[in-house]
Write an enzyme that holds these catalytic residues in place. Structure first.
Site, PDB file in Angstrom:
ATOM      1  N   CYS A 118       0.846  -1.204   0.000  1.00  0.00           N
ATOM      2  CA  CYS A 118       0.000   0.000   0.000  1.00  0.00           C
ATOM      3  C   CYS A 118       0.879   1.251   0.000  1.00  0.00           C
ATOM      4  O   CYS A 118       1.703   1.430   0.902  1.00  0.00           O
ATOM      5  CB  CYS A 118      -0.908  -0.024   1.230  1.00  0.00           C
ATOM      6  SG  CYS A 118      -1.780   1.520   1.490  1.00  0.00           S
ATOM      7  N   ASP A 147      -1.429  16.370  -1.951  1.00  0.00           N
ATOM      8  CA  ASP A 147      -1.717  15.481  -3.071  1.00  0.00           C
ATOM      9  C   ASP A 147      -0.720  15.755  -4.195  1.00  0.00           C
ATOM     10  O   ASP A 147      -0.401  16.902  -4.496  1.00  0.00           O
ATOM     11  CB  ASP A 147      -3.158  15.703  -3.564  1.00  0.00           C
ATOM     12  CG  ASP A 147      -3.643  14.570  -4.452  1.00  0.00           C
ATOM     13  OD1 ASP A 147      -4.540  13.820  -4.034  1.00  0.00           O
ATOM     14  OD2 ASP A 147      -3.105  14.427  -5.579  1.00  0.00           O
ATOM     15  N   GLY A 154     -14.125   6.677  -8.563  1.00  0.00           N
ATOM     16  CA  GLY A 154     -12.749   6.875  -9.020  1.00  0.00           C
ATOM     17  C   GLY A 154     -11.696   6.644  -7.959  1.00  0.00           C
ATOM     18  O   GLY A 154     -10.606   7.222  -8.032  1.00  0.00           O
ATOM     19  N   HIS A 185      -8.733   7.583   2.733  1.00  0.00           N
ATOM     20  CA  HIS A 185      -8.189   8.940   2.809  1.00  0.00           C
ATOM     21  C   HIS A 185      -9.291   9.952   2.557  1.00  0.00           C
ATOM     22  O   HIS A 185     -10.245   9.691   1.820  1.00  0.00           O
ATOM     23  CB  HIS A 185      -7.054   9.144   1.797  1.00  0.00           C
ATOM     24  CG  HIS A 185      -7.409   8.760   0.393  1.00  0.00           C
ATOM     25  ND1 HIS A 185      -7.379   7.451  -0.032  1.00  0.00           N
ATOM     26  CD2 HIS A 185      -7.811   9.507  -0.670  1.00  0.00           C
ATOM     27  CE1 HIS A 185      -7.735   7.404  -1.307  1.00  0.00           C
ATOM     28  NE2 HIS A 185      -8.017   8.631  -1.720  1.00  0.00           N
ATOM     29  N   HIS A 189      -6.287   2.805   0.577  1.00  0.00           N
ATOM     30  CA  HIS A 189      -6.041   3.109   1.989  1.00  0.00           C
ATOM     31  C   HIS A 189      -6.925   4.331   2.247  1.00  0.00           C
ATOM     32  O   HIS A 189      -6.737   5.374   1.597  1.00  0.00           O
ATOM     33  CB  HIS A 189      -4.551   3.422   2.214  1.00  0.00           C
ATOM     34  CG  HIS A 189      -4.164   3.750   3.624  1.00  0.00           C
ATOM     35  ND1 HIS A 189      -3.107   3.119   4.271  1.00  0.00           N
ATOM     36  CD2 HIS A 189      -4.666   4.659   4.499  1.00  0.00           C
ATOM     37  CE1 HIS A 189      -2.979   3.611   5.493  1.00  0.00           C
ATOM     38  NE2 HIS A 189      -3.911   4.557   5.658  1.00  0.00           N
TER      39      HIS A 189
END
Ligand code: AMP
Ligand code: ZN
Length: 114
Positions: free
Chosen positions: A4, A30, A93, A100, A98
């Site tokens: 991950c 991001d 999408g 978030h 994990h």
């Protein structure tokens, strides 16, 4: 989880630009920002999506929202506002499995809903 990418960010095995960290939660920028401010908040304990988390470790929810509250206050985001989004599965999408939350801010965001 060993394969991950967000667990690897937690472990420091791949780089990230952290904007928040406490014992339980990290926030980082991001890679492909969709707004002037676009951060991801994750719990250090792996779950795969928001339903997995809610069923198996619901206290993580409060810990993540408390982290986002603290961050938004530190950065004075409450006045102009911000958006929190999570994606689950293909129609939404989701690409990283994990759990978030996306926190978007820093400019007027496209209006969502009617
Ligand atoms: P989602 O599509 O909701 O699963 O969101 C995954 C997000 O993770 C996307 O917005 C990606 O740009 C972002 N992302 C993927 N890999 C990384 C990384 N190594 N560091 C920061 N953000 C990432
Ligand atoms: Zn993980």
């Amino acid at each position: 989880m060993s394969d991950c990418i967000f667990c690897k960010i937690v472990e420091g095995k791949i780089p990230s630009t952290k904007i928040f960290e406490n014992e339980k939660v990290i926030g980082f920028k991001d890679l492909r920002p969709q707004a002037v401010i676009h951060n991801l908040f994750i719990h250090k304990k792996h779950t795969k999506n928001i339903n997995d988390l809610s069923q198996n470790d619901p206290s993580q929810l409060a810990e993540m929202f408390e982290a986002m509250r603290l961050y938004s206050e530190q950065e004075n985001l409450s006045k102009d506002g911000f958006r929190i989004v999570t994606n689950l599965g293909p129609n939404a999408g989701q690409t990283v499995f994990h759990t978030h939350f996306h926190l978007l801010a820093g400019e007027p965001l496209g209006h969502f809903g009617s």
